[in-house]
Scaffold this active site. Sequence first.
Site, PDB file in Angstrom:
ATOM      1  N   ARG A 296     -26.939  27.059  20.478  1.00  0.00           N
ATOM      2  CA  ARG A 296     -28.291  26.599  20.824  1.00  0.00           C
ATOM      3  C   ARG A 296     -28.404  26.457  22.335  1.00  0.00           C
ATOM      4  O   ARG A 296     -29.410  26.800  22.928  1.00  0.00           O
ATOM      5  CB  ARG A 296     -28.633  25.264  20.144  1.00  0.00           C
TER       6      ARG A 296
ATOM      7  N   LYS B 171     -44.057  41.752  22.413  1.00  0.00           N
ATOM      8  CA  LYS B 171     -45.006  42.815  22.745  1.00  0.00           C
ATOM      9  C   LYS B 171     -44.318  43.938  23.534  1.00  0.00           C
ATOM     10  O   LYS B 171     -43.425  44.559  23.007  1.00  0.00           O
ATOM     11  CB  LYS B 171     -46.197  42.199  23.481  1.00  0.00           C
TER      12      LYS B 171
ATOM     13  N   TYR C 255     -54.985  33.893  24.865  1.00  0.00           N
ATOM     14  CA  TYR C 255     -54.428  34.234  23.559  1.00  0.00           C
ATOM     15  C   TYR C 255     -54.789  33.116  22.560  1.00  0.00           C
ATOM     16  O   TYR C 255     -54.674  31.924  22.887  1.00  0.00           O
ATOM     17  CB  TYR C 255     -52.913  34.353  23.704  1.00  0.00           C
TER      18      TYR C 255
ATOM     19  N   ASP D  30     -49.295  33.876  32.028  1.00  0.00           N
ATOM     20  CA  ASP D  30     -48.862  34.634  30.853  1.00  0.00           C
ATOM     21  C   ASP D  30     -48.993  36.109  31.225  1.00  0.00           C
ATOM     22  O   ASP D  30     -50.094  36.633  31.349  1.00  0.00           O
ATOM     23  CB  ASP D  30     -49.743  34.262  29.652  1.00  0.00           C
TER      24      ASP D  30
HETATM   25  C1  PLP Z   1     -48.519  37.342  21.317  1.00  0.00           C
HETATM   26  C2  PLP Z   1     -48.881  36.561  22.516  1.00  0.00           C
HETATM   27  C3  PLP Z   1     -48.439  35.250  22.683  1.00  0.00           C
HETATM   28  C4  PLP Z   1     -47.613  34.522  21.631  1.00  0.00           C
HETATM   29  O1  PLP Z   1     -46.382  35.111  21.447  1.00  0.00           O
HETATM   30  P1  PLP Z   1     -45.576  35.075  20.040  1.00  0.00           P
HETATM   31  O2  PLP Z   1     -44.350  35.861  20.361  1.00  0.00           O
HETATM   32  O3  PLP Z   1     -46.452  35.712  19.022  1.00  0.00           O
HETATM   33  O4  PLP Z   1     -45.325  33.655  19.737  1.00  0.00           O
HETATM   34  C5  PLP Z   1     -48.792  34.577  23.831  1.00  0.00           C
HETATM   35  N1  PLP Z   1     -49.561  35.159  24.774  1.00  0.00           N
HETATM   36  C6  PLP Z   1     -50.017  36.415  24.643  1.00  0.00           C
HETATM   37  C7  PLP Z   1     -50.852  37.006  25.715  1.00  0.00           C
HETATM   38  C8  PLP Z   1     -49.692  37.160  23.516  1.00  0.00           C
HETATM   39  O5  PLP Z   1     -50.159  38.402  23.378  1.00  0.00           O
END
Ligand code: PLP
Length: 387
Positions: free
Chosen positions: A52, A201, A104, A176
């Site tokens: 962890r 992504k 998001y 982000d």
């Molecule tokens: C998908 C996404 C998230 C969240 O990520 P997860 O891996 O699904 O928890 C946060 N910000 C953006 C811009 C995203 O596309």
Amino acid sequence: MKSHSTAGFGTKAIHAGQSPDPSTGAIMTPVYMTSTYVQEAPAKTKGYDYSRSHNPTRTAMEQNLAALEGGAFGLGFASGMAAIHCVLNLLQAGDHVIAGNDLYGGTYRILKTLYAKFGLETTFVDLTDLQQLEAAFRPNTKLVMLETPTNPLLRCCDLRALAKICKRHKVLSMADNTFATPYLQNPLALGCDIVVHSTTKYLGGHSDVVGGVLVSDDAELHKRLAHFQNSCGGTPGPMDCFLVLRGTKTLHVRMERHCENALQVAKWLSAHPRVERVLYPGLPSHPNHAIAKRQMRAGGGMVSVELKATVAQAKKVCSSFGVFSLAESLGGVESLVDHPASMTHASIPAEERRRSGLQDGLIRLSVGIEDADDLVADLDQALRRLR
Ligand SMILES: *Cc1c(COP(=O)(O)O)cnc(C)c1O
């Protein structure tokens, strides 16, 4: 190879944080499927005591992503939301957050439905309007959360200007960077404090892993984030880290093709009679094109399209594709289509959605790396359903 400060992006993508396994010479970072580590004497370790806290496969991924974002420190998480959750834990009851108004959906949800009840207040503003941002600061504001390009409207805010304003107010900025990826844009270099990614992504890139990461450049800030990561334990397993590492090796090559294809698709859609508006930062018609051009290497792989269509018609179009798959998520090699109003952004109340400019007929394309002509042909046949 550890230090790549002078190497190009592609070289870092393939090598940063990784070196051949010392015991076998294996060129790929092993998947260290272990929870614990044998100690020579009590507390005498080789740097690892419990997975962890740290795991060698995760360390390689964290160092790789830190290098790609140009930051000193990376922290891996089990999802993008777990990473964002970690950032929010820097705050306490009574603090105030300023967040973009087309974030998001999951980020909106964690602020609205979870953190609000712990006494964290959030003001949502259009971060492309710096006056709105200035007006939102309060004495108790501690964090500005931004995305650029945003999801799904692909608005681009001026990272350098935003970071400067946050610094003047002594408020942390979190960018982000999931949509842009470190190949196209580096928020730390423009003055932001923390970069977050959903590695699910583009960084993973093959739709086979869920993960998240935080990158920062300040040792004190990193220490606070790492304390939370270890205490709460929303950490990724070694296999997940391996998949992300495998993904980043081709990030630069994939992104080139994502951007090329997206531009071709965006141009084709712009000329279509049933299209009201194409939102693509790489098109000169995009309202934030100048900012995008200044801070991004190219327009990215996401294209949003406002169709001249009702909700029902937009849904029908979304179900009519042959190459694009109807699915949430984005950033994989395969093309996806999403209807935000009924899928990814359904948790935002309809009124609020429309107020922030998200129309019912908007569809979001994650343009993959297939042959662009096939993607255009698929869009052509799907849009015929509107006639
Ligand atoms: C998908 C996404 C998230 C969240 O990520 P997860 O891996 O699904 O928890 C946060 N910000 C953006 C811009 C995203 O596309």
